[in-house]
Structures are given as C-alpha cells and as structure tokens.
Design a protein around this motif. Structure first.
Motif, mmCIF file in Angstrom:
data_model
loop_
_atom_site.group_PDB
_atom_site.id
_atom_site.type_symbol
_atom_site.label_atom_id
_atom_site.label_comp_id
_atom_site.label_asym_id
_atom_site.label_seq_id
_atom_site.Cartn_x
_atom_site.Cartn_y
_atom_site.Cartn_z
ATOM 1 N N GLU A 24 0.825 -1.201 0.000
ATOM 2 C CA GLU A 24 0.000 0.000 0.000
ATOM 3 C C GLU A 24 0.867 1.263 0.000
ATOM 4 N N VAL A 25 1.921 1.241 0.819
ATOM 5 C CA VAL A 25 2.809 2.401 0.895
ATOM 6 C C VAL A 25 3.540 2.601 -0.429
ATOM 7 N N MET A 26 3.954 1.486 -1.044
ATOM 8 C CA MET A 26 4.568 1.547 -2.368
ATOM 9 C C MET A 26 3.602 2.200 -3.352
ATOM 10 N N GLY A 27 2.338 1.814 -3.247
ATOM 11 C CA GLY A 27 1.317 2.373 -4.131
ATOM 12 C C GLY A 27 1.218 3.882 -3.982
ATOM 13 N N LEU A 28 1.242 4.353 -2.735
ATOM 14 C CA LEU A 28 1.169 5.801 -2.520
ATOM 15 C C LEU A 28 2.298 6.509 -3.256
ATOM 16 N N TYR A 29 3.503 5.963 -3.122
ATOM 17 C CA TYR A 29 4.660 6.581 -3.762
ATOM 18 C C TYR A 29 4.472 6.603 -5.278
ATOM 19 N N TRP A 30 4.035 5.458 -5.829
ATOM 20 C CA TRP A 30 3.914 5.351 -7.279
ATOM 21 C C TRP A 30 2.883 6.355 -7.809
ATOM 22 N N HIS A 31 1.740 6.453 -7.115
ATOM 23 C CA HIS A 31 0.712 7.394 -7.561
ATOM 24 C C HIS A 31 1.233 8.823 -7.493
ATOM 25 N N PHE A 32 2.021 9.100 -6.463
ATOM 26 C CA PHE A 32 2.560 10.459 -6.361
ATOM 27 C C PHE A 32 3.432 10.779 -7.573
ATOM 28 N N VAL A 33 4.304 9.845 -7.935
ATOM 29 C CA VAL A 33 5.201 10.095 -9.058
ATOM 30 C C VAL A 33 4.382 10.303 -10.336
ATOM 31 N N ASP A 34 3.286 9.542 -10.463
ATOM 32 C CA ASP A 34 2.398 9.753 -11.610
ATOM 33 C C ASP A 34 1.809 11.158 -11.603
ATOM 34 N N ILE A 35 1.348 11.577 -10.439
ATOM 35 C CA ILE A 35 0.671 12.874 -10.374
ATOM 36 C C ILE A 35 1.644 14.001 -10.733
ATOM 37 N N VAL A 36 2.896 13.846 -10.329
ATOM 38 C CA VAL A 36 3.878 14.868 -10.720
ATOM 39 C C VAL A 36 3.907 14.985 -12.238
ATOM 40 N N TRP A 37 3.875 13.836 -12.928
ATOM 41 C CA TRP A 37 3.906 13.875 -14.379
ATOM 42 C C TRP A 37 2.636 14.544 -14.926
ATOM 43 N N ILE A 38 1.510 14.270 -14.284
ATOM 44 C CA ILE A 38 0.246 14.865 -14.737
ATOM 45 C C ILE A 38 0.360 16.392 -14.707
ATOM 46 N N PHE A 39 1.129 16.935 -13.773
ATOM 47 C CA PHE A 39 1.348 18.388 -13.770
ATOM 48 C C PHE A 39 2.428 18.786 -14.779
ATOM 49 N N LEU A 40 3.465 17.962 -14.891
ATOM 50 C CA LEU A 40 4.570 18.321 -15.781
ATOM 51 C C LEU A 40 4.127 18.364 -17.239
ATOM 52 N N PHE A 41 3.288 17.410 -17.616
ATOM 53 C CA PHE A 41 2.939 17.281 -19.027
ATOM 54 C C PHE A 41 2.305 18.564 -19.578
ATOM 55 N N PRO A 42 1.213 19.052 -19.001
ATOM 56 C CA PRO A 42 0.647 20.296 -19.550
ATOM 57 C C PRO A 42 1.583 21.489 -19.381
ATOM 58 N N LEU A 43 2.297 21.547 -18.261
ATOM 59 C CA LEU A 43 3.150 22.719 -18.039
ATOM 60 C C LEU A 43 4.264 22.810 -19.069
#
Lengths: 542, 215
Positions: free
Chosen positions: B189-208
C-alpha cells in the motif's frame, strides 16, 4: 515522585550495557544510542566550526589584515557558518536530546522508524564527510548562503563538494522530522492526550513541521546551483534571463524557518527546565504549546526580511516587515509565561536552571534586536553589519546553545546514569555567560557604528571593541571545553545517579536511569497533566 | 490461495494495525516533503514562464507531443495496475499482487525508454542547455532557460521513476515469497502511494511543459 528514594541497582541491564562492541553501536536501532552517536558526531563538527571562529577572532584583533589573506578570511567565515548551522545547530537539540527523549516522554518503546533513524545519522555523517573534504581540499568562500551568481559561476573554491554535503545532510534532517511527526501522532502511550504532552514534545513537533516543509526547498535550490555550476545550465544565470534574486527567495524560504529549527527545540528544553527548577506547573500550558506552532507557521512567512536591500519591491518589503514583527508575539508569549512560572516558585539554582536563566535573558535581547532589523528603515542602515551578526548569535549561541547545554546537563543523569560535578558545571555556566556577552555585545555597537560583516580588516577606531570581542571569544572557548571535559570524565568517574535526581515530574524520569533498551518495563498509562509539582519538594542530589 | 506465514509487528509497535497506520502516515509525510521539493522547481518555473511567455511557448513547440501524450497514457495505466496490486495484496492474493506489480514495472520501464528517446532527439537537435545549445530565434537565450527547466523537471521525475522501479522489484520478490496477507499488506500500500505520487507529478509536468501555446 516516589522513585527518588528507590535504591540504585548496580548491575541492572540498561541500554548502555545491554550489548558491547563497536558493531552494537554502529548498527543499533535504539533511539538512545543513536542520540549518543549524534552527540559524538555533532560535537566533532562543533569544534571544527569553533576552530574557524577562533581564527577569525584572531585576525580581527588588529585592524590590518595581517594574519591571513582576504580570500582566506572569506573561507573562514564560510566554513564557520556551514559547519555550525548545517552540521551542529540544526541537528543539535532535535537529533541528540529529541532523539533520546521524544519516545520516552510519550511513553513509547522507540521512534516509529528506528532503522530510518539510524539511516539519518549515517546520512548526516556522509554529508559532513563531503563538507570536511571541501574544507581539507582548500575550503569554500561563498558565505554559508551560497548566493548566486557568485556560487554558481564566479567562485573558484570547492562549492560543489560543500553543496553536496549540505544537500545530503538535509535528508537527515527531513528523516528526523518525519520520524518525530509519525511517532508523536501514532505512538503515544494510553492516556497521553495532545494536551498532556510535555512542551518539549510540542516544540519538537513544531520543529519537525519546519524540517519537513522547509528542507526539501533548500535541497532543490542547492541542487539547481550544483547543476548550474556543474553542467552550465543556467537557472539563476542572468545571461539566460535567470534571476539571482529568485535564488535568495528559495534559499531563505528554508533558511529563515531554519532559524526556528534551531531555537524552537531550545524553547522546549527551557519549558522543561523552568518548571522543574521552579517546582511549579508551567504558567499557561496551552499558550506555550500553541506559540510553538505559531512560530513554526509564521516563520514560513517572513523570509523576505533578509532581502530588504536585495531589490525586492518596497511593498513586499513592507509586508515582510509586518509579518516579521508578528513573530515577536508568540516569542514574547513564551518569555512571559516562563517568567510567570518563576513567580512565587521555589527556585533552585542548579546548573540547568542557570542555563535557563541565561537563555531567557539572551534570547530576549536577541529577539528584541530582531525587531530593529525587521524595521525597514533601520535595516537599511545596519544590514550586513556586525549588528546582524550580534543579533543572530544572541539567538543561536545565547539561545540555542545555552538551551542545548542546559538540556544536556539536565538529562545527563538520565543519559549516562552518572551525576556531573555541580561545582564545575556552575563555574563553566558562569564563564560561558560572561564570555558570550563579552564576545557579542560589543558587536552590536560595532554594527551600529557601521562596521560591515565579512571583512578581514577594519578602521582603527573599531579596535577596542574588536579586542573585547576576541577576548570574550577566548573565554567562551574555555567555557565550552570545561563541560566537555567533566562530562566525559563523569561517564566513568561520576557518582551514580538516582533514577530521578531532580525530583522531576516528567515521564522520562519514571523509568530507571539509564533506561532499559525499550525505555519502560511496562507501557505506562498516563492519568494526569504534565508538570505536577508541589512547592514542598526539594531537589535531592545524592 | 497460498498460506501466509504469521507476521509479528516490529518491536516498537503494539500491533500490526498501529504499524500500518504509522507507515502510511510516514509515507504521506514523505510525500509532503516531495511536494515541497518539486514545489521549489514549479515555483521557479512559474516565475520564468510569466516573465518570458513567448519563449516558453516557442520552446514548448519543440517537445514531442505524441511521445509525451503516449507516456501520459502509459503512466496512468501503471497507476491502475498499481492500484489493482494493492487491492490484491489486501485480499491476500500474493500472485495477483506480484503480477500486477510486474505490469506496473513494465509500464514504468516503457515510460523511461520513451523518455530516453525524447532526450536523444533533443540531443540530436542541439537542445541540450549549455555551450552547445543552438536555437534560431530572437528568444534563444530564454528558450535555453526553458530547456533547463525541461531537463531539470523531467530528469528529477525520471529519477523518481527509477527509484520506484527498484522498489517495485523488491516488493515483487516479496510477494512471490508469499509475504503478504489480509493482516499484513502495508508495504504494498505504501509503495502504491509513492507510485501514484510520481504519476501525479507527471500529470502536472505534461501540460506545463508540452501544452503551452497549443490551441
């Protein structure tokens, strides 16, 4: 406090004798042993940082620059600042006393993540090693603030090695803060509600928030400077349209709150000392606790007061000035509450209390002169003078280090199971107080008269005050050496301490001294508020 | 379903529930530090983008929208497989957890390979900041600044992906050794939190980075 009269068990197993050998220390996950590892590490860095201060004060005895080249002097104040701030002051109280006491004060067996705790010590030491390498290889001369574009383009010294060291050690600070936050949230003993927590814990909680929110920002900032220097990518390079002032914003966004990383845990220590040696419940518990959090929050909103003359707009200067004044409110709440606690207390003048008195007075001077500096017009006059130097040394040395030493003395019987020699301790507390004021008070006057900081030479009319300052520094140095000697001495030859020599009401004293590996034989159940003292009890020292 | 060995809480915790609570909170606090870490970058980006809007738009047109879009889809897909892995671990299916984490790992590696191709293209086109940067435009210097951010931000993100991939390998091996059970699934579960966070960073990086000035 029935524990005072309990017999001292001579051969009892505790955390110090549970296991022997170098491996049992270097691979330990016991928060108390890790605290001692930190104590050894940061004491080493303290004396290195101190050596640079000695060399600076020697140079400043005479107005001419006769002992070292100006470039060498630049390296001296840089390495003094880097060593003292990143490798001594920031870890000092949290990583040593906090590590040792946070689990015990909340009734836990250890921190939430013992292995990460050990990792944070290794990270701090690796960071220190990089910085020491930079020192040995020839030093660094950017000032501890690493201002661009000097640090990124123009300096020819070992900026990268130092920056890597500071960057790495930041993660140690982050992990310590993270560990404390989780521990305080999740590991409290039954009955240990938030408003029964000792104020030491509140102070460390507030400190941890700053460590967790602030340190990553300086980490990325230093990384960007490193990339700019190493790979020529110009984030702060004006030639590409980059903005060196942006560096200052990002740097101070951490480094101003970092001042509160240094002073808040000290305030936590003082709250414990004042109640114990006034034999009185703290005055206004909730206000003292809340003011720690208020300082942590406000501390994030005042970074711009370092940049009044850097070219930021007048309006943001005014906003930052007002916000900086606001920090005085929670700080004053603490000082008034400590004073009110003393009122009609049964004050005992043991060494830790002497340090607490020293702290309250010196912190008040340091804090009030901070208000001068938060005033826009005055700051233009005294910016980058010795007035600033004196101001922050009153906070960091007069405040943080006094609290640190007071705490070390107060909890020394808990840490080592031995009593330190009270006579020597009082003497050195007095020497420190005199040496400190003689060193730094003249610097207020020097700064007011216009002597700028970071110069190796100065006009002749400033010599008297500079000689006073250097003389004070030598007294201060003696004051630091004496406790170092008698504390080490007492570990072997000191008289054994009873479990609770001060008759303290703190939970950490309700377990043997030194404590067993898991702190409490049985998880304690807390049924009352902290700081329940009555006037009649006297402090008994063996 | 395979048998699960009994797991005891670590010595500092009273029970597994407290241990899970603590490790989950620990990861959340760590992610807060990560937000502040990337926050410094995003702040600097925002300052410069508002100062040089044309240059940032012009530079952005030299990023490969197709590959960036593909990577966005790949990462969102990896978040789905990671979430499924967590669910499997909670239900005690080590096999399912391992397989979904392998899928996550593969998607993560696809992302990194695509990213490497993109970096290579930039290198060929001379868009690496530094002395060799070539760009024919009146905004060339400011566009170089934009590419500094492109590489610093996506590079830092890719570094987090590499760390995540390393962690995934460890947790895949753990799942294959039947370590997890309905009582003990915290690490996944903790691994999952980390992975989702890294994804979300990309979700911001892509449009920016990729979508400036596109209509």
């Amino acid at each position: 406090m029935s524990t005072v009269s309990e017999p001292i068990a001579g051969t009892k197993v505790h955390y110090l004798n549970a296991d022997y050998g170098i491996k049992s220390w270097l691979l330990t996950t016991d928060h108390k042993r890790i605290a001692l590892l930190y104590l050894a590490g940061i004491t080493f860095f303290f004396f290195i940082g101190g050596a640079f201060a000695v060399l600076m004060r020697l140079e400043l005895v005479t107005p001419q620059g006769d002992m070292m080249q100006p470039e060498t002097y630049n390296k001296m104040f840089t390495m003094h600042g880097v060593m003292m701030i990143f490798f001594f002051l920031i870890p000092s109280i949290p990583a040593v006393l906090g590590n040792f006491l946070v689990p015990m004060m909340i009734g836990a067996r250890d921190l939430a993540f013992p292995k990460i705790n050990l990792l944070s010590w290794y990270i701090a030491m690796i960071g220190g090693a990089f910085t020491l390498y930079a020192v040995v290889a020839g030093g660094v001369d950017t000032g501890w603030t690493f201002y661009t574009p000097y640090s990124s383009t123009y300096s020819n010294t070992h900026v990268i090695a130092t920056a890597v060291g500071v960057f790495i050690s930041g993660f140690s600070s982050i992990l310590t803060g993270l560990n404390f936050i989780v521990t305080i949230h999740k590991m409290r003993a039954p009955g240990m509600t938030w408003f029964r927590l000792p104020l030491f814990i509140w102070a460390h909680y507030a400190t941890s928030i700053i460590q967790v929110l602030g340190t990553p920002v300086v980490a990325i900032t230093i990384l960007l400077v490193g990339l700019e220097r190493g790979f020529n990518i110009g984030i702060f390079d004006p030639e590409l349209g980059g903005d060196p002032i942006l560096f200052q914003h990002l740097f101070w966004f951490y480094s101003h709150p970092a001042v509160y990383i240094m002073i808040l845990p000290g305030m936590g220590v003082i709250s414990e000392l004042v109640t114990c040696f006034a034999r009185k419940k703290i005055f206004g518990y909730a206000f003292v606790a809340g003011s720690s959090v208020a300082i942590a929050v406000l501390g994030f909103l005042v970074w711009g007061h370092h940049m009044f003359v850097s070219g930021q707009s007048v309006y943001s200067g005014m906003v930052f000035s007002v916000l900086s004044f606001l920090v005085a409110i929670p700080s004053a709440i603490k000082v008034f509450n400590w004073t009110a606690t003393l009122y009609k207390g049964s004050i005992v003048y043991m060494t830790p209390m002497l340090y607490a008195f020293g702290f309250i007075g010196l912190f008040t001077i340091g804090g009030l002169t901070g208000l001068f500096l938060a005033t826009l017009a005055v700051d233009v006059h005294v910016h980058d003078t010795y007035f600033v130097v004196a101001h922050f040394h009153y906070i960091m040395v007069g405040g943080a280090i006094m609290a640190y030493l007071g705490g070390i003395h107060y909890w020394w019987p808990k840490i080592s199971g031995k009593l330190y020699p009270e006579g020597w301790a009082r003497l050195s507390a007095g020497i420190l107080f005199i040496g400190f004021n003689l060193t730094f008070f003249p610097q207020f006057i020097l700064g007011y008269l216009g002597m700028p900081r970071r110069y190796h030479a100065y006009p002749e009319e400033f010599q008297v005050l500079n000689v006073m300052s250097s003389a004070g520094a030598s007294i201060l140095g003696v004051g630091y050496l004496i406790p170092m000697i008698y504390l080490v001495w007492s570990m072997r030859y000191g008289r054994p301490s009873p479990p609770n020599p001060w008759g303290s009401a703190g939970l950490e004293w309700k377990t043997p001294s030194p404590p067993p590996t898991f702190n409490f034989d049985k998880t304690p159940v807390i049924t009352e508020d902290p700081y329940i003292y009555s006037h009649d009890e006297e402090v008994e020292v063996g | 379903m395979a048998e699960h060995p009994a797991v005891a809480a670590h010595h500092q915790f009273d029970d597994l529930e407290q241990q899970l609570d603590a490790s989950t909170l620990g990861m959340w606090v760590f992610l807060v530090t990560e937000i502040m870490f990337f926050g410094g970058l995003f702040t600097a980006y925002a300052v410069y983008r508002s100062a040089y809007p044309e240059a940032f738009a012009e530079g952005s047109h030299h990023l490969d929208l197709t590959l960036g879009g593909l990577n966005t889809v790949v990462l969102i897909g990896s978040s789905l497989t990671m979430a499924l892995a967590v669910r499997c671990a909670q239900l005690g299916s080590n096999r399912g957890a391992a397989n979904y984490m392998i899928a996550t790992l593969i998607l993560g590696l696809v992302f990194l390979v695509v990213k490497a191709f993109e970096y290579h293209h930039k290198y060929v086109e001379g868009l690496i900041p530094g002395p060799n940067f070539v760009f024919d435009s009146p905004h060339a210097r400011h566009i170089e600044l934009m590419f500094c951010f492109y590489f610093a931000m996506t590079g830092m993100h890719a570094l987090h992906m590499v760390v995540g991939a390393g962690l995934l390998i460890y947790f895949i091996l753990q799942a294959r050794a039947n370590r997890y059970s309905p009582e003990y699934y915290g690490p996944v579960e903790v691994m999952g939190l980390y992975w989702h966070f890294v994804d979300i960073v990309w979700i911001f990086l892509f449009p920016l980075l990729y979508l400036i000035g596109h209509r």
